[in-house]
Design an enzyme around this catalytic site. Sequence first.
Site, mmCIF file in Angstrom:
data_model
loop_
_atom_site.group_PDB
_atom_site.id
_atom_site.type_symbol
_atom_site.label_atom_id
_atom_site.label_comp_id
_atom_site.label_asym_id
_atom_site.label_seq_id
_atom_site.Cartn_x
_atom_site.Cartn_y
_atom_site.Cartn_z
ATOM 1 C CB SER A 270 -5.625 5.706 -20.732
ATOM 2 O OG SER A 270 -4.551 6.355 -20.109
ATOM 3 C CG ASP A 271 -8.633 7.582 -15.049
ATOM 4 O OD1 ASP A 271 -9.815 7.608 -14.590
ATOM 5 O OD2 ASP A 271 -7.681 8.670 -14.686
ATOM 6 C CD1 TRP A 272 -2.286 7.442 -12.115
ATOM 7 C CD2 TRP A 272 -2.312 9.421 -12.509
ATOM 8 N NE1 TRP A 272 -1.218 7.871 -11.448
ATOM 9 C CE2 TRP A 272 -1.185 9.275 -11.673
ATOM 10 C CE3 TRP A 272 -2.463 10.871 -12.976
ATOM 11 C CZ2 TRP A 272 -0.219 10.063 -11.435
ATOM 12 C CZ3 TRP A 272 -1.446 11.713 -12.640
ATOM 13 C CH2 TRP A 272 -0.500 11.483 -11.709
ATOM 14 C CB VAL A 273 -1.459 3.941 -14.334
ATOM 15 C CG1 VAL A 273 -0.532 2.751 -14.512
ATOM 16 C CG2 VAL A 273 -0.454 5.114 -13.778
ATOM 17 N N GLY A 274 -4.121 3.648 -16.585
ATOM 18 C CA GLY A 274 -5.369 2.891 -16.913
ATOM 19 C C GLY A 274 -4.925 1.779 -18.030
#
Length: 744
Positions: A270-274
């Site tokens: 995922s992306d950051w905290v996605g």
Amino acid sequence: MRLSYVLGLFSALAVSSLLQAGASAQDAVERRVDDLLGQMTLEEKVGQLNLVSHGPPLRWEDISEGKAGAVLNFNNAGDVARAQALVRQSRLKIPLLFGLDVLHGFRTQFPLPLGEAAAFSPRISFLASEWAAKEASYVGVNWTFAPMADLSRDSRWGRIVEGFGEDPYLGSVLTAARVEGFRKGGLAASTKHFAGYGAPQGGRDYDTTYIPRAEMYDTYLPSFRAAVEAGSASFMAAFNALNGEPSTANPWLLTDVLRNQWGFDGFVTSDWVGIGELINHGIAADGAEAARKAVLAGVDMDMMGQLYIRHLPDEVRAGRVPESVIDESVRRVLRTKFRLGLFDQAPIDPARTDDDFPSKEARQAAREVARETLVLLQNKGDVLPVKSGTRSIAVIGPLADAPQDQLGPHAARGHKQDSVTILDGIRRRAQSAGITVSHAPGCDLMCGSTDLLPAALDAAKKADLVIAVFGEPQELSGEAASRVDLRLTGKQIQILEALAATGKPVALVIMGGRPQILGPVAEHVPAILMAWYPGTEGGNAVADALFGDVNPSGKLPLTWPRATGQLPLYYNRLPTGRPTLANNRFTLQYIDEAITPLYPFGWGLSYTQFAYSDAAIAKRSLESGESLDVAVNVTNKGSRAGQEVVQLYTRDPVASRSRPLRELKAFEKVDLAPGETKRVTLRVPVESLGFHLDDGSYVVEAGAIQVFVGGNSLAESAGEAEIAKTIRMPPEERRASASTGLAQ
Ligand code: GLC
């Protein structure tokens, strides 16, 4: 037995043994993965899917307890060595991935990717990526969150600087080159942000995107597919929702397309905290549901969300997530680690430091790359290059002496004290020519006032030539930097107009991460050079161009608007039922601005002039498996050597669906001595002349194909070819672009 037959037999045997070797190496990896997976507890499996950044909430003991499979922002050998020692204390000693945003350099900064794209050179993209990887891997980084393969047609979106602009073919070729360059230098790539992130409504970063599936396949997905074919080890899911489905929980993107159609067998982070943001997207009521939906859709690793580590064991035990799904995600992560050789790697020497960089060779590479990115937008009256006989130059503008800004955003371990500023570069070069140089900033970085204008005008009036350096400070570019108004900020236009009004010849160097609205400046300032964010050696590269030691060869990788209100604006647009007719407002028009861009896609001048002649299409009627081969003479009509990017565009004028007015299908950068003519042949596989349907299948319809060849997207017609019979290809068969072959 004829020699050719023997050689043929030998090469066939060699190929088959290589293939067998490849297959057995792959089998060996799979066996090691199975063996290790069989030893893992459920908690240890989920630990491999947890990606945590340096510092809290990561506890160092999380690593020895097997609660992290990858970490990010460990950018020095000391911390990497400490983490590796903790891995050796864990039960299974599974090595970590050390990820970092190594986008355009580690310590030595190369031009931002949008500038790199202006070089129209896979060789340059490969070189820049290889150097970035060599420096980063030296201190133990082994995974980069790059290349950004997001195509964008809207410069209001600040992250357009991190990609390759508006064209799917250019983006595919350069994305592949970057993946290969990173790998050659020692970094596994995480191609991002999958997908459609570059088309947010209003150009607002993180906002929603609506893109029909056929348009996804034709425009926004090709560079990602090229990354798969170039061997990208991983992908990063995007923040945006695509047609109402967040990309981070989108089975169509993450499983149907990426795995079932493209055959990708690496892993997706995922992306950051996605994953946590799925709650904000309104498709998950809580962290457990977000974790469940993401992992079931095909996101294998949770960056900074702490939701997989917290919820997946319970989700499995409750029967809401099959353990086989977890096993498949862990398998993908372990496969990548085995393929990278991490299990057999010696620990990093903690004494290594990036203070060993920039090396002389790195600086030479950074200067070479930056030189090729510079785009000469206009040069009325041949103000540039600096004329012999020039005795004094006034350098005006805050960005002339901006060692941090010229590195651009997302500069990893780039140190501003390494920078050669544009002022430095001009001073060094002018000194050797006996030219005096003065400098006046004219305003501060944000250029909010004209208090410093009098001193700037005073300096300008005393000089033979004014070199103005203005544009977009780096904090206005990159992630979370969407702008509603792309005019040169603050008082820049006013200051430039005042400089032009002195009557002195003015050359403007623009620094920035996107096209900026120039207003009257384009009319009143005769020479304009786009320098993007040119990196550590930017000052030397810009001076090389200003003084003519190098002839600018960059071409715009995106369309340059006259006004922000024209956006989104791109050359490969569809026709309308009312194409623009002069003096007829009931056609494609604005009533308050011209409909045309200020500078078109593929635009870029030189200090010499190139002429095209005798274009010829080798074979006009084309069948499956053949190629459209177009030859054209390119002549250097001037007195300086130069490079020209020869571009081939096509159009399908009549099809079952409207097709773009032009599409870039091939390009080649050629060197030409003064007076030299080269006959350049550009080749396009016939299978690249069609379009996708919503299911991802591809069709090249029988009928005419118009051909255009020249030095930008306004290229002249080179005649027509004919597709003899319709060709249809299922999604799996469609290849985005051949590998660049640079890694060999
Ligand atoms: C960011 C970005 C992504 C980057 C990641 C790690 O929010 O969207 O491009 O790689 O975080 O820094």
